[in-house]
Each structure stands twice: as structure tokens, then as C-alpha cells.
Design a protein around this motif. Structure first.
Motif, short mmCIF file in Angstrom:
data_model
loop_
_atom_site.label_atom_id
_atom_site.label_comp_id
_atom_site.label_asym_id
_atom_site.label_seq_id
_atom_site.Cartn_x
_atom_site.Cartn_y
_atom_site.Cartn_z
N ILE A 2 17.01 -7.83 -1.20
CA ILE A 2 15.89 -8.75 -1.37
C ILE A 2 15.35 -8.61 -2.79
CG2 ILE A 2 13.60 -9.35 -0.55
CD1 ILE A 2 14.37 -8.13 2.13
N PRO A 3 15.17 -9.73 -3.50
CA PRO A 3 14.61 -9.63 -4.86
C PRO A 3 13.20 -9.05 -4.85
CG PRO A 3 15.54 -11.81 -4.46
CD PRO A 3 15.55 -11.08 -3.16
N SER A 4 12.85 -8.39 -5.93
CA SER A 4 11.55 -7.72 -5.98
C SER A 4 10.39 -8.70 -6.10
CB SER A 4 11.52 -6.74 -7.15
OG SER A 4 11.64 -7.42 -8.37
N ILE A 5 10.66 -9.97 -6.45
CA ILE A 5 9.57 -10.94 -6.55
C ILE A 5 8.92 -11.17 -5.19
CG2 ILE A 5 11.04 -12.96 -6.29
CD1 ILE A 5 8.04 -12.69 -8.63
N TYR A 6 9.70 -11.04 -4.11
CA TYR A 6 9.13 -11.18 -2.77
C TYR A 6 8.16 -10.04 -2.47
CZ TYR A 6 12.71 -14.72 -2.06
OH TYR A 6 13.50 -15.81 -2.17
N PHE A 7 8.55 -8.83 -2.82
CA PHE A 7 7.67 -7.69 -2.60
C PHE A 7 6.41 -7.78 -3.45
CE2 PHE A 7 11.76 -5.70 -1.35
CZ PHE A 7 11.42 -5.48 -0.02
N ILE A 8 6.56 -8.26 -4.68
CA ILE A 8 5.41 -8.41 -5.56
C ILE A 8 4.45 -9.45 -5.00
CG2 ILE A 8 4.68 -9.18 -7.86
CD1 ILE A 8 7.24 -7.84 -8.93
N SER A 9 4.98 -10.57 -4.53
CA SER A 9 4.10 -11.61 -3.99
C SER A 9 3.43 -11.15 -2.69
CB SER A 9 4.87 -12.90 -3.77
OG SER A 9 5.92 -12.70 -2.85
N SER A 11 2.69 -8.02 -1.96
CA SER A 11 1.69 -7.02 -2.33
C SER A 11 0.44 -7.68 -2.90
CB SER A 11 2.27 -6.02 -3.31
OG SER A 11 2.55 -6.64 -4.55
N ILE A 12 0.60 -8.74 -3.67
CA ILE A 12 -0.56 -9.46 -4.20
C ILE A 12 -1.33 -10.13 -3.06
CG2 ILE A 12 -1.24 -11.46 -5.61
CD1 ILE A 12 1.00 -10.65 -7.54
N PHE A 13 -0.61 -10.70 -2.09
CA PHE A 13 -1.27 -11.30 -0.93
C PHE A 13 -2.06 -10.27 -0.13
CE2 PHE A 13 -1.11 -12.37 3.61
CZ PHE A 13 -1.88 -13.52 3.59
N ILE A 14 -1.47 -9.08 0.08
CA ILE A 14 -2.15 -8.01 0.82
C ILE A 14 -3.40 -7.56 0.06
CG2 ILE A 14 -1.92 -5.59 1.53
CD1 ILE A 14 0.97 -6.20 2.24
N GLY A 41 -1.56 -2.43 -0.72
CA GLY A 41 -1.01 -3.51 -1.54
C GLY A 41 -0.59 -3.00 -2.92
N ILE A 42 -1.41 -2.14 -3.51
CA ILE A 42 -1.07 -1.55 -4.81
C ILE A 42 0.15 -0.65 -4.69
CG2 ILE A 42 -1.89 0.04 -6.59
CD1 ILE A 42 -4.71 -1.10 -6.04
N ASN A 43 0.23 0.13 -3.61
CA ASN A 43 1.40 0.99 -3.42
C ASN A 43 2.67 0.18 -3.23
OD1 ASN A 43 0.28 3.53 -3.69
ND2 ASN A 43 -0.41 3.56 -1.58
N LEU A 44 2.60 -0.93 -2.51
CA LEU A 44 3.78 -1.78 -2.36
C LEU A 44 4.18 -2.40 -3.69
CD1 LEU A 44 5.83 -3.06 -0.44
CD2 LEU A 44 4.20 -4.91 -0.09
N PHE A 45 3.21 -2.75 -4.51
CA PHE A 45 3.49 -3.29 -5.84
C PHE A 45 4.19 -2.25 -6.70
CE2 PHE A 45 2.22 -4.19 -10.24
CZ PHE A 45 2.70 -5.49 -10.36
N LEU A 46 3.68 -1.01 -6.69
CA LEU A 46 4.32 0.05 -7.47
C LEU A 46 5.71 0.38 -6.94
CD1 LEU A 46 1.31 2.47 -8.01
CD2 LEU A 46 2.37 0.96 -9.69
#
Length: 97
Positions: A2-9, A11-14, A41-46
Motif C-alpha cells: 500500500i502506498p504511504s500516501i494512504y497512511f498519511i491521509s 493519519s491526518i484524518f485521525i 494520528g501523529i504516530n501513524l504519520f511517523l
């Protein structure tokens, strides 16, 4: 993979969901849990930006410490609710030194 852009989006939503809950609720338990949601959310972003395994292991340790901190914080809030019978943020102003 899965591309990391999905995880970033996600995490921003959370983080934004936790921020909205933080500013709209007056109950101390909701405020505390919204802070925990924002930290997750910050931990998922990192985690989505970490390039190697060592930094991912460090983030897993941060999540573990945050879970222990959440347990202690909820225990303190529950004890306050037993003593005062109320867990509103405005009612806790008397706890200032």
C-alpha cells in the motif's frame, strides 16, 4: 504494498477528528481520549514516513508508552469522578494551585 500516501491521509484524518472532539466536548474523558487519538494520528504519520526498521521499532515503543499513560490518566479521571461526582472540564478549575 500500500502506498504511504494512504497512511498519511488516514493519519491526518485521525488527527483532525481528535482535534474536533477536543474543541467541541466539555467532558474530561472525551478531552483526554481526543488527545490520545491525536497522538495516535501523529504516530501513524511517523510510522508511514519511517524508512528503516529501527525507527519503526522506536515508534512501537512510543505507542506502548502512550497506552500505559492512557491507563494512568483514565485511572486519575475515574478517581476524580468518584470524589467529585462530576468530570466536566469547567468543574475541574478548582484543582488549580
Amino acid at each position: 504494498m500500500i502506498p504511504s500516501i494512504y497512511f498519511i491521509s488516514i493519519s491526518i484524518f485521525i488527527f483532525i477528528a481528535g482535534l474536533i472532539i477536543f474543541f467541541t466536548k466539555k467532558d474530561l474523558i472525551f478531552v483526554f481520549m481526543s488527545v490520545e487519538i491525536m497522538l495516535n494520528g501523529i504516530n501513524l504519520f511517523l510510522l508511514s514516513l519511517s524508512p528503516n526498521l529501527n525507527s519503526q521499532i522506536l515508534i512501537i515503543f512510543i505507542i506502548t508508552v502512550a497506552a500505559a499513560e492512557a491507563a494512568v490518566g483514565l485511572a486519575i479521571i475515574l478517581n476524580l469522578s468518584r470524589v467529585k461526582g462530576d468530570v466536566e472540564v469547567d468543574a475541574m478549575r478548582i484543582l488549580k494551585g
